[in-house]
Design an enzyme around this catalytic site. Structure first.
Site, short mmCIF file in Angstrom:
data_model
loop_
_atom_site.label_atom_id
_atom_site.label_comp_id
_atom_site.label_asym_id
_atom_site.label_seq_id
_atom_site.Cartn_x
_atom_site.Cartn_y
_atom_site.Cartn_z
N HIS A 59 0.96 -1.08 0.08
CA HIS A 59 -0.01 -0.11 -0.02
C HIS A 59 0.89 1.25 -0.20
O HIS A 59 2.19 1.16 0.12
CB HIS A 59 -1.07 0.03 1.12
CG HIS A 59 -0.20 0.20 2.58
ND1 HIS A 59 0.28 -0.68 3.23
CD2 HIS A 59 -0.39 1.36 3.55
CE1 HIS A 59 0.70 -0.40 4.31
NE2 HIS A 59 0.42 0.94 4.54
N HIS A 61 0.83 5.71 1.06
CA HIS A 61 0.14 6.88 1.46
C HIS A 61 0.60 8.10 0.87
O HIS A 61 1.89 8.23 0.61
CB HIS A 61 0.42 7.05 3.09
CG HIS A 61 -0.10 5.84 3.83
ND1 HIS A 61 -1.55 5.32 4.29
CD2 HIS A 61 0.60 4.80 4.69
CE1 HIS A 61 -1.70 4.52 5.11
NE2 HIS A 61 -0.27 4.00 5.15
N TYR A 147 11.82 4.34 -0.02
CA TYR A 147 10.70 4.69 -0.64
C TYR A 147 9.71 5.64 0.10
O TYR A 147 8.55 5.60 0.27
CB TYR A 147 9.82 3.81 -1.10
CG TYR A 147 10.63 2.46 -1.62
CD1 TYR A 147 11.50 2.74 -2.72
CD2 TYR A 147 10.75 1.27 -1.02
CE1 TYR A 147 12.42 1.68 -3.28
CE2 TYR A 147 11.56 0.31 -1.34
CZ TYR A 147 12.34 0.30 -2.58
OH TYR A 147 13.17 -0.52 -3.05
#
Length: 176
Positions: A59, A61, A147
């Protein structure tokens, strides 16, 4: 079909959570260059500012600020998801409903967004984004996750490298 109500305000800043359909996969970091290309492709056609972002295995954000005359973040997410999916090798499991609609089985169809209300809300969500790899046990220190825009914040002098470590991470994001 459910009618999702989204707050669409031109020029607003939003926090997003976007998930893979299979949360056990690591496609986002395995194919980080494809994801970056998908974002670049989208930003060239429909500009937006990436205020903060973290990409985890399953996932991501992000906090985006849209242009003053534009509120269409759903279009941008659709383009990013589509570009990424079309450039991945085939092979994921797809349910019949996805096959019927000609969809890949890469992303969850929905995503979560939150309109950033003020500077405190913004700061808390930036902290949450940067803390997320530690929260999920991927690294012991925020600085160790590659990342993340945390490194940009450090490079710009906004944050220090040692700002967030395992012992002081409590209180970020949803833990407040």
């Amino acid at each position: 079909m459910t009618d999702y109500r989204r707050t669409l305000i031109p020029g607003a800043t939003y926090f997003f959570t976007v998930n893979l359909a299979n949360r056990r996969k690591t496609l986002l970091i395995d194919h980080i260059d494809l994801l970056r290309e998908a974002v670049r492709f989208t930003r060239q056609r429909h500009p937006f500012i990436i205020d903060a972002m973290v990409v985890l295995p399953d996932h991501l954000h992000a906090i985006w600020t849209l242009p003053p005359d534009d509120a269409d973040f759903p279009l941008r997410w659709r383009l990013i998801k589509t570009w990424f999916s079309r450039n991945l090798p085939l092979g994921e499991h797809r349910r019949a409903s996805r096959i019927d609609k000609g969809e890949r089985g890469i992303w969850q169809r929905r995503y979560w967004e939150h309109l950033i209300r003020d500077e405190i809300d913004f700061a808390r969500h930036v902290d949450y984004i940067h803390w997320n790899p530690v929260k999920h046990g991927l690294v012991a220190r925020v600085v160790d996750w590659p990342y993340s825009t945390f490194h940009r914040f450090v490079g710009n002098g906004v944050l220090t490298k040692n700002l967030a470590c395992a012992e002081n991470g409590a209180g970020f994001g949803e833990h407040d």
